[in-house]
Structure formats: structure tokens, C-alpha cells
Motif scaffolding. Sequence first.
Motif, short mmCIF file in Angstrom:
data_model
loop_
_atom_site.label_atom_id
_atom_site.label_comp_id
_atom_site.label_asym_id
_atom_site.label_seq_id
_atom_site.Cartn_x
_atom_site.Cartn_y
_atom_site.Cartn_z
N ASP A 122 1.10 -1.56 -0.50
CA ASP A 122 -0.11 -0.46 0.13
C ASP A 122 1.18 1.28 0.30
OD1 ASP A 122 1.21 0.19 2.59
OD2 ASP A 122 -0.85 0.05 3.37
N GLY A 123 2.32 1.13 -0.41
CA GLY A 123 3.16 2.07 -0.26
C GLY A 123 2.95 3.21 0.94
N GLN A 124 2.91 2.53 2.64
CA GLN A 124 3.00 3.50 3.72
C GLN A 124 3.33 2.58 4.24
OE1 GLN A 124 0.12 5.85 3.98
NE2 GLN A 124 -0.07 5.66 2.28
N ILE A 125 4.61 1.71 4.09
CA ILE A 125 5.45 1.55 5.67
C ILE A 125 6.81 1.33 4.38
CG2 ILE A 125 6.06 -0.19 6.79
CD1 ILE A 125 3.23 -1.10 7.06
N HIS A 126 7.61 2.22 4.74
CA HIS A 126 8.78 2.31 4.35
C HIS A 126 10.16 1.43 4.59
CE1 HIS A 126 6.67 5.45 2.40
NE2 HIS A 126 6.67 5.56 3.60
N TYR A 127 11.07 0.49 3.90
CA TYR A 127 11.67 -1.45 4.33
C TYR A 127 13.00 -0.68 4.12
CZ TYR A 127 7.73 -3.30 6.31
OH TYR A 127 6.60 -4.25 6.36
#
Length: 291
Positions: free
Chosen positions: A49-54
Motif C-alpha cells: 500500500d506504499g505506507q511502510i518504508h523498509y
Amino acid sequence: MKKTLSITLLGALPLMAFAAGDVADETPPLADTGSAHYTFERLNVDSPDGQIHYRLDIAIPKKQAPAAGYPVMYLLDGNNVMAELREDWLGQLNEGSPPLLVMIGYDIDGTYDMQQRTRDYTGATSAAFLQLIQSKIKPEVQTRYAIDQSRQMLWGHSFGGLFVLYALLEKPEAFQTWFAASASLWFQPMTFDNGMALQRFTGNQPRTVRIMRGEREGKPPVAQFDNGSPERRKAMAAVPNDSNRLLAEHLATLPNTDATYEQPNGRNHGQMFSTALYPALRMAAGLPEKP
């Protein structure tokens, strides 16, 4: 009679500092100072969903890869792993087949994103994180580096150790070696049933499971969870202090599974992060866990 190790299932609880390792010191990470044995690269991966950046910090051995490719070690809490890596440890790995290290962290300045690691490593949302590893992180690594897909390890500490054990029972073919340090079974205990596990532990693929827990580890006082229900607090209190050992003994009864437990003397929960990281690195390189 079907043998069952039962530890009541709990939902997600508020994150405690107990669940993380000790805060790393201010020594610059090897990615900044350089290593004679590894080079470092960084990849960024987002959740669907593009909300969490690893952040994937990748350590690539300078030693030439074997014909089959490098062994590969996926490490949770990757920001802190990067801070804990030591040059002398990496040098020892050249005695064997040094692994490619994939440190799975978050795109932050510090070592821990407490809220996000809780969401990824515990509760129902951990299924989405396992799917991310399988469907996005692994393919990204496999297209960029020469790796031996028959020698893959998953390593985690505390909540990360809990996730390692969850992933093992959910998808036991995903890795060949599983290393769980100080798994927080008090936080989200599970019920491990031979009948259920036997259905998943099929085929002839051997797997190795290492579970470690420090001699000085314990559970946080149940009274700290004042916002939990009485049922939750009661279930947490009922988790045996030696649940990691009991689980290792149970896993050892499953097909094609070499499962062992170790309890390092004098080590507390936070100290176990680096205590367990060192032997796991050696294990991934095909070396004895203790030199």
C-alpha cells in the motif's frame, strides 16, 4: 495419543521496552567505516500500500561466490543488526562460505521503529509481513545477487524471534535454517499441535532450528499490562518461563527437523541480541557455531 504443547494464544499487547534489545552504542556502523571483508549496499522496499518504508542493508562478501551462489541470511531488526556487526566477526566468516547478509529494517534514523516492528512481527498482521518477505524482498535479492536458494536462514531476536517461529510453522519450506533468539512467547504465545504441524512439515526437505534464550531472562510483570483484559493477563502469567526450551523439544519431534535449545550463562534479554547474532553468522557460513 496426539502430543500437544499448548500455550494459550494472545492478541497483540502494548509494546514494552522489554521486547527490544539494548540500545546500540555510538560506534559508527561498518557501512560507514568500511570493511575489509564485505561491501555494503542499500535497497528500499515499500509495503504493497506504499505506507511502510523498509530499508534493506545488504552486506556482500568480497570473497568470490561459490558456483551455487552465496548462502543468504535474512535478519530482522536490520537497523540494529547493522549497528551491532563487528569486523572481526565478518573476518571469521571467510574461513567458511561467507553469507550474503540481508538486514531488513525500517527507513528511519534510529535502530528501532517500535510501533512498526510490533505490527510486523506479532499478531495477525505478521502474515502480511511474511508475504512481503516471500513475494517482494526475496525476489529483489535474488535478481541482484548470486545466492544459493538451498542455504537460506531467517534470524530474529525478541519479537523478531517470535516472528521466526511463527513463520516456521506457517511456511516451513521458506528457509532451511531458522534462528530464534529470546522469542517473546510471553507476548503472543501460540499453540503448537503435532497434528497441525505435521501437515505442513511434509516432504523431504531437512530444516535446522536453533532457539536461544539467556539465563537471566524473564517475563515482564503482568501488572504492567493494566490496559489488558483479566483474561489476557491471566494467560500471560500462565506462560511457563522455559517455554522456549519446551518449544525446541517439541519441534525436535517433527519430521526432518533438527531443533536444539541453548541457554547462555549470565545473559539478559537485551544482551542476547549480539550473543545470538555471532553464532548465527558462523552457522550461516557453514562454520561451527563456537570457534
